[in-house]
Structure formats: C-alpha cells, structure tokens
Design a protein around this motif. Structure first.
Motif, PDB file in Angstrom:
ATOM      1  N   ARG A 121      74.334  -8.821 -41.157  1.00 34.95           N
ATOM      2  CA  ARG A 121      73.342  -8.241 -42.015  1.00 34.95           C
ATOM      3  C   ARG A 121      72.163  -9.193 -42.194  1.00 34.95           C
ATOM      4  O   ARG A 121      71.008  -8.806 -42.171  1.00 34.95           O
ATOM      5  CB  ARG A 121      73.990  -7.905 -43.360  1.00 34.95           C
ATOM      6  CG  ARG A 121      73.379  -6.728 -44.035  1.00 34.95           C
ATOM      7  CD  ARG A 121      74.073  -6.232 -45.290  1.00 34.95           C
ATOM      8  NE  ARG A 121      74.717  -7.239 -46.105  1.00 34.95           N
ATOM      9  CZ  ARG A 121      75.986  -7.240 -46.467  1.00 34.95           C
ATOM     10  NH1 ARG A 121      76.789  -6.267 -46.068  1.00 34.95           N
ATOM     11  NH2 ARG A 121      76.485  -8.188 -47.206  1.00 34.95           N
ATOM     12  N   LYS A 122      72.472 -10.480 -42.350  1.00 38.30           N
ATOM     13  CA  LYS A 122      71.414 -11.470 -42.493  1.00 38.30           C
ATOM     14  C   LYS A 122      70.608 -11.606 -41.205  1.00 38.30           C
ATOM     15  O   LYS A 122      69.387 -11.812 -41.260  1.00 38.30           O
ATOM     16  CB  LYS A 122      72.022 -12.844 -42.839  1.00 38.30           C
ATOM     17  CG  LYS A 122      72.481 -12.956 -44.243  1.00 38.30           C
ATOM     18  CD  LYS A 122      71.282 -12.990 -45.138  1.00 38.30           C
ATOM     19  CE  LYS A 122      71.718 -13.322 -46.558  1.00 38.30           C
ATOM     20  NZ  LYS A 122      70.634 -13.322 -47.461  1.00 38.30           N
ATOM     21  N   ALA A 123      71.294 -11.484 -40.068  1.00 37.07           N
ATOM     22  CA  ALA A 123      70.596 -11.652 -38.787  1.00 37.07           C
ATOM     23  C   ALA A 123      69.667 -10.457 -38.531  1.00 37.07           C
ATOM     24  O   ALA A 123      68.636 -10.614 -37.881  1.00 37.07           O
ATOM     25  CB  ALA A 123      71.626 -11.753 -37.647  1.00 37.07           C
ATOM     26  N   ARG A 124      69.981  -9.270 -39.032  1.00 39.08           N
ATOM     27  CA  ARG A 124      69.105  -8.113 -38.832  1.00 39.08           C
ATOM     28  C   ARG A 124      67.833  -8.213 -39.660  1.00 39.08           C
ATOM     29  O   ARG A 124      66.832  -7.654 -39.309  1.00 39.08           O
ATOM     30  CB  ARG A 124      69.842  -6.836 -39.237  1.00 39.08           C
ATOM     31  CG  ARG A 124      70.783  -6.346 -38.176  1.00 39.08           C
ATOM     32  CD  ARG A 124      71.387  -5.065 -38.585  1.00 39.08           C
ATOM     33  NE  ARG A 124      72.309  -5.352 -39.718  1.00 39.08           N
ATOM     34  CZ  ARG A 124      73.189  -4.546 -40.220  1.00 39.08           C
ATOM     35  NH1 ARG A 124      73.273  -3.336 -39.757  1.00 39.08           N
ATOM     36  NH2 ARG A 124      73.959  -4.885 -41.184  1.00 39.08           N
ATOM     37  N   LYS A 125      67.849  -8.912 -40.687  1.00 35.71           N
ATOM     38  CA  LYS A 125      66.652  -8.990 -41.528  1.00 35.71           C
ATOM     39  C   LYS A 125      65.656  -9.936 -41.021  1.00 35.71           C
ATOM     40  O   LYS A 125      65.298 -10.563 -40.301  1.00 35.71           O
ATOM     41  CB  LYS A 125      67.018  -9.422 -42.936  1.00 35.71           C
ATOM     42  CG  LYS A 125      67.748  -8.341 -43.656  1.00 35.71           C
ATOM     43  CD  LYS A 125      67.890  -8.763 -45.083  1.00 35.71           C
ATOM     44  CE  LYS A 125      68.601  -7.716 -45.881  1.00 35.71           C
ATOM     45  NZ  LYS A 125      68.738  -7.991 -47.219  1.00 35.71           N
TER      46      LYS A 125
END
Length: 125
Positions: A121-125
């Motif tokens: 989730r952090k990498a998608r942002k």
C-alpha cells in the motif's frame, strides 16, 4: 383286662437292684486308661489332631503367600498406572507445545502478510 399286673413294692425294689447291677457291670466292662485299645484310640486321635494342625498351618502359609502375591500385583498395577499417567501427561504437554508453536507460526505468517500488504500500500502511493 388280662394284661394288667399288680406290681408290688418288692418287685420294684428287685427291678431297681437289677438296673443298678447292670449299670455297674457296664462301668466295669469299660477298658481302663492303660488298655491297649485305649492307647491305640488315643494315638489315632493324636494323629488326627497333628494332621489337622498341619493342614491349618499349610492353609495359613498359603493365605500369607496369596496376600503377598496380591500386594505385589497391586503395587505393579499402581506403578504401571503411574507410568501411563506420566506418559499421557507428557503427550498432552507435547501437544500443547506444538499447538503453541503452530499458533506462533500462524501469527508470524499473518503479521508478515499484513506487513506485506502495508508495504504494498505504501509502495503504491
């Protein structure tokens, strides 16, 4: 009544005297303590008494042996039950340890999956 007979006092006295004589003869006819027949009977009674005492002693010895055997069997049963109880407790403890290890592994896998989702989730942002 032709069967009736008038017994006089003298007849009764003579009958009593004859009865006393017969009793005295019976007493005199009995063997004395030193008679061989009496000694033989005494020996037979002694043999029977000795045999009875031997049987009683044997019976008592068998009873004591049976009690000792039963006590040993009971002790062996109790020892076997104790060993079985210990083995069962060890198995239960092993099962609990394995269950705890599985739970820890499952929680670690769930945390790793949650951390991976969080990192994605952090990498998608």
């Amino acid at each position: 009544m032709s069967g009736f007979r008038d017994i006089g006092f003298g007849d009764r006295l003579s009958t009593a005297e004859n009865a006393r004589k017969a009793m005295l003869e019976r007493v005199r006819a009995k063997p004395g303590p030193d008679d061989p027949a009496m000694a033989e009977r005494r020996a037979a009674r002694q043999a029977v008494s000795t045999a009875r005492e031997a049987r009683l002693a044997e019976r008592e010895a068998n009873k004591i042996a049976d009690q000792a055997r039963e006590a040993a069997e009971q002790q062996a049963r109790e020892a076997a039950e104790h060993e079985q109880r210990l083995a069962q407790e060890a198995n239960e403890a092993t099962a609990k340890v394995e269950a705890v290890e599985r739970q820890v592994t499952l929680e670690a896998e769930q945390k790793a999956a949650r951390d991976a989702r969080y990192a994605a989730r952090k990498a998608r942002k």
